[in-house]
Design a protein around this motif. Structure first.
Motif, PDB file in Angstrom:
ATOM      1  N   GLU A 159       0.835  -1.199   0.000  1.00  0.00           N
ATOM      2  CA  GLU A 159       0.000   0.000   0.000  1.00  0.00           C
ATOM      3  C   GLU A 159       0.874   1.256   0.000  1.00  0.00           C
ATOM      4  N   HIS A 160       1.948   1.209   0.771  1.00  0.00           N
ATOM      5  CA  HIS A 160       2.872   2.348   0.821  1.00  0.00           C
ATOM      6  C   HIS A 160       3.533   2.563  -0.539  1.00  0.00           C
ATOM      7  N   TRP A 161       3.897   1.462  -1.199  1.00  0.00           N
ATOM      8  CA  TRP A 161       4.519   1.582  -2.516  1.00  0.00           C
ATOM      9  C   TRP A 161       3.563   2.240  -3.507  1.00  0.00           C
ATOM     10  N   TYR A 178       4.284   5.827  -5.309  1.00  0.00           N
ATOM     11  CA  TYR A 178       4.313   5.972  -6.761  1.00  0.00           C
ATOM     12  C   TYR A 178       3.293   7.006  -7.225  1.00  0.00           C
ATOM     13  N   LEU A 179       2.111   6.989  -6.631  1.00  0.00           N
ATOM     14  CA  LEU A 179       1.089   7.968  -7.006  1.00  0.00           C
ATOM     15  C   LEU A 179       1.514   9.389  -6.640  1.00  0.00           C
ATOM     16  N   ALA A 180       2.234   9.549  -5.533  1.00  0.00           N
ATOM     17  CA  ALA A 180       2.704  10.877  -5.140  1.00  0.00           C
ATOM     18  C   ALA A 180       3.708  11.421  -6.154  1.00  0.00           C
ATOM     19  N   GLU A 181       4.463  10.522  -6.767  1.00  0.00           N
ATOM     20  CA  GLU A 181       5.471  10.939  -7.748  1.00  0.00           C
ATOM     21  C   GLU A 181       4.898  11.064  -9.156  1.00  0.00           C
ATOM     22  N   ARG A 182       3.870  10.275  -9.464  1.00  0.00           N
ATOM     23  CA  ARG A 182       3.320  10.225 -10.819  1.00  0.00           C
ATOM     24  C   ARG A 182       1.810  10.266 -10.764  1.00  0.00           C
ATOM     25  N   ASN A 183       1.249  11.356 -10.385  1.00  0.00           N
ATOM     26  CA  ASN A 183      -0.195  11.482 -10.225  1.00  0.00           C
ATOM     27  C   ASN A 183      -0.934  11.177 -11.521  1.00  0.00           C
ATOM     28  N   GLU A 184      -2.164  10.692 -11.362  1.00  0.00           N
ATOM     29  CA  GLU A 184      -3.045  10.403 -12.499  1.00  0.00           C
ATOM     30  C   GLU A 184      -2.468   9.338 -13.429  1.00  0.00           C
ATOM     31  N   ILE A 185      -2.357   8.122 -12.908  1.00  0.00           N
ATOM     32  CA  ILE A 185      -1.891   7.011 -13.729  1.00  0.00           C
ATOM     33  C   ILE A 185      -2.990   5.966 -13.841  1.00  0.00           C
ATOM     34  N   SER A 186      -2.833   5.066 -14.782  1.00  0.00           N
ATOM     35  CA  SER A 186      -3.823   4.003 -14.964  1.00  0.00           C
ATOM     36  C   SER A 186      -3.518   2.839 -14.024  1.00  0.00           C
ATOM     37  N   GLN A 187      -4.535   2.022 -13.808  1.00  0.00           N
ATOM     38  CA  GLN A 187      -4.343   0.818 -12.997  1.00  0.00           C
ATOM     39  C   GLN A 187      -3.351  -0.120 -13.677  1.00  0.00           C
ATOM     40  N   GLN A 188      -3.374  -0.159 -15.008  1.00  0.00           N
ATOM     41  CA  GLN A 188      -2.443  -1.018 -15.750  1.00  0.00           C
ATOM     42  C   GLN A 188      -1.003  -0.561 -15.534  1.00  0.00           C
ATOM     43  N   VAL A 238      -6.321  -4.085  -8.412  1.00  0.00           N
ATOM     44  CA  VAL A 238      -7.714  -3.713  -8.163  1.00  0.00           C
ATOM     45  C   VAL A 238      -8.026  -3.864  -6.674  1.00  0.00           C
ATOM     46  N   ARG A 239      -7.604  -4.971  -6.067  1.00  0.00           N
ATOM     47  CA  ARG A 239      -7.841  -5.181  -4.633  1.00  0.00           C
ATOM     48  C   ARG A 239      -7.114  -4.122  -3.793  1.00  0.00           C
ATOM     49  N   LEU A 240      -5.872  -3.822  -4.147  1.00  0.00           N
ATOM     50  CA  LEU A 240      -5.119  -2.801  -3.418  1.00  0.00           C
ATOM     51  C   LEU A 240      -5.806  -1.446  -3.511  1.00  0.00           C
ATOM     52  N   ILE A 241      -6.209  -1.072  -4.720  1.00  0.00           N
ATOM     53  CA  ILE A 241      -6.837   0.229  -4.930  1.00  0.00           C
ATOM     54  C   ILE A 241      -8.203   0.270  -4.254  1.00  0.00           C
ATOM     55  N   ASP A 242      -8.951  -0.820  -4.299  1.00  0.00           N
ATOM     56  CA  ASP A 242     -10.238  -0.873  -3.582  1.00  0.00           C
ATOM     57  C   ASP A 242     -10.038  -0.526  -2.114  1.00  0.00           C
ATOM     58  N   LEU A 250      -7.451   1.021  -0.641  1.00  0.00           N
ATOM     59  CA  LEU A 250      -6.961   2.392  -0.466  1.00  0.00           C
ATOM     60  C   LEU A 250      -8.057   3.415  -0.739  1.00  0.00           C
ATOM     61  N   GLU A 251      -8.918   3.118  -1.698  1.00  0.00           N
ATOM     62  CA  GLU A 251     -10.023   4.021  -2.020  1.00  0.00           C
ATOM     63  C   GLU A 251     -11.036   4.051  -0.863  1.00  0.00           C
ATOM     64  N   GLN A 252     -11.357   2.888  -0.313  1.00  0.00           N
ATOM     65  CA  GLN A 252     -12.294   2.825   0.817  1.00  0.00           C
ATOM     66  C   GLN A 252     -11.756   3.580   2.027  1.00  0.00           C
ATOM     67  N   ALA A 253     -10.431   3.601   2.183  1.00  0.00           N
ATOM     68  CA  ALA A 253      -9.806   4.317   3.302  1.00  0.00           C
ATOM     69  C   ALA A 253      -9.661   5.811   3.012  1.00  0.00           C
ATOM     70  N   GLY A 254     -10.038   6.233   1.806  1.00  0.00           N
ATOM     71  CA  GLY A 254      -9.949   7.645   1.442  1.00  0.00           C
ATOM     72  C   GLY A 254      -8.541   8.107   1.100  1.00  0.00           C
ATOM     73  N   LEU A 255      -7.673   7.167   0.721  1.00  0.00           N
ATOM     74  CA  LEU A 255      -6.276   7.505   0.443  1.00  0.00           C
ATOM     75  C   LEU A 255      -5.986   7.666  -1.045  1.00  0.00           C
ATOM     76  N   VAL A 256      -6.880   7.138  -1.872  1.00  0.00           N
ATOM     77  CA  VAL A 256      -6.706   7.162  -3.326  1.00  0.00           C
ATOM     78  C   VAL A 256      -8.062   7.438  -3.958  1.00  0.00           C
ATOM     79  N   THR A 257      -8.046   8.148  -5.073  1.00  0.00           N
ATOM     80  CA  THR A 257      -9.260   8.305  -5.877  1.00  0.00           C
ATOM     81  C   THR A 257      -9.070   7.533  -7.178  1.00  0.00           C
ATOM     82  N   ARG A 258     -10.204   7.026  -7.686  1.00  0.00           N
ATOM     83  CA  ARG A 258     -10.194   6.276  -8.941  1.00  0.00           C
ATOM     84  C   ARG A 258     -11.302   6.860  -9.794  1.00  0.00           C
ATOM     85  N   ASN A 259     -10.911   7.483 -10.904  1.00  0.00           N
ATOM     86  CA  ASN A 259     -11.877   8.121 -11.791  1.00  0.00           C
ATOM     87  C   ASN A 259     -11.723   7.571 -13.200  1.00  0.00           C
ATOM     88  N   ARG A 260     -12.841   7.569 -13.926  1.00  0.00           N
ATOM     89  CA  ARG A 260     -12.791   7.118 -15.317  1.00  0.00           C
ATOM     90  C   ARG A 260     -11.880   8.032 -16.125  1.00  0.00           C
TER      91      ARG A 260
END
Length: 160
Positions: free
Chosen positions: A53-55, A59-69, A83-87, A89-99
């Protein structure tokens, strides 16, 4: 040291180890990757949490707005695990996932302010745990270990 480990490995063990804490699998300790893996596991134990989760947050802090792939590729893990990791992190309010506006089949990931705070707190915990785990090494030895680990992974450690 390596020669000592090799000699100990090649000797026949005639006594049972007195306990798990005293048993050292010298046949495995001869391999640097095993030793580094033990340090990694010790870090997990020290922190009491997995580091994936920290990784992701780092990575998101360094490269904002990336794809799940892209995250799956960088983390070198299966897309379903991302997908499980992001789910989580998203539920904890630490990450956003937008289309992705350019491709509605994809999601774009971004770290939230709360995610950034958690990342910074975890960084501090990792530095503190590293001090404990590497306490037997001098600062110069720690720097050398880090530099050589990066070099083994293919990073040019002479670049600043």
């Amino acid at each position: 040291m390596i020669e000592l480990l090799n000699n100990r490995y090649n000797r026949r063990v005639t006594e049972e180890p007195s306990g798990p804490a005293e048993f050292h699998p010298t046949g495995l300790l001869r391999h640097p990757t095993y030793a580094l893996g033990k340090l990694h596991k010790a870090m997990h134990a020290q922190l009491g949490t997995p580091l994936r989760e920290h990784w992701v947050l780092t990575y998101l802090a360094e490269r904002n707005e990336i794809s799940q792939q892209e995250m799956a590729n960088v983390m070198e893990i299966d897309r379903s695990e991302v997908v499980r990791l992001i789910d989580s992190l998203e539920q904890a309010g630490l990450v956003t996932r937008n289309r992705d506006p350019e491709d509605r089949r994809k999601y774009r990931l971004a770290i939230t302010a709360a995610g950034n705070r958690v990342r910074e707190e975890t960084d501090a915990k990792i530095f503190a745990a590293t001090d404990v785990l590497l306490a037997r090494l001098t600062p110069t030895e720690r720097e050398t270990l880090h530099r050589l680990s990066l070099k083994a992974l293919g990073y040019d450690t002479d670049e600043s």
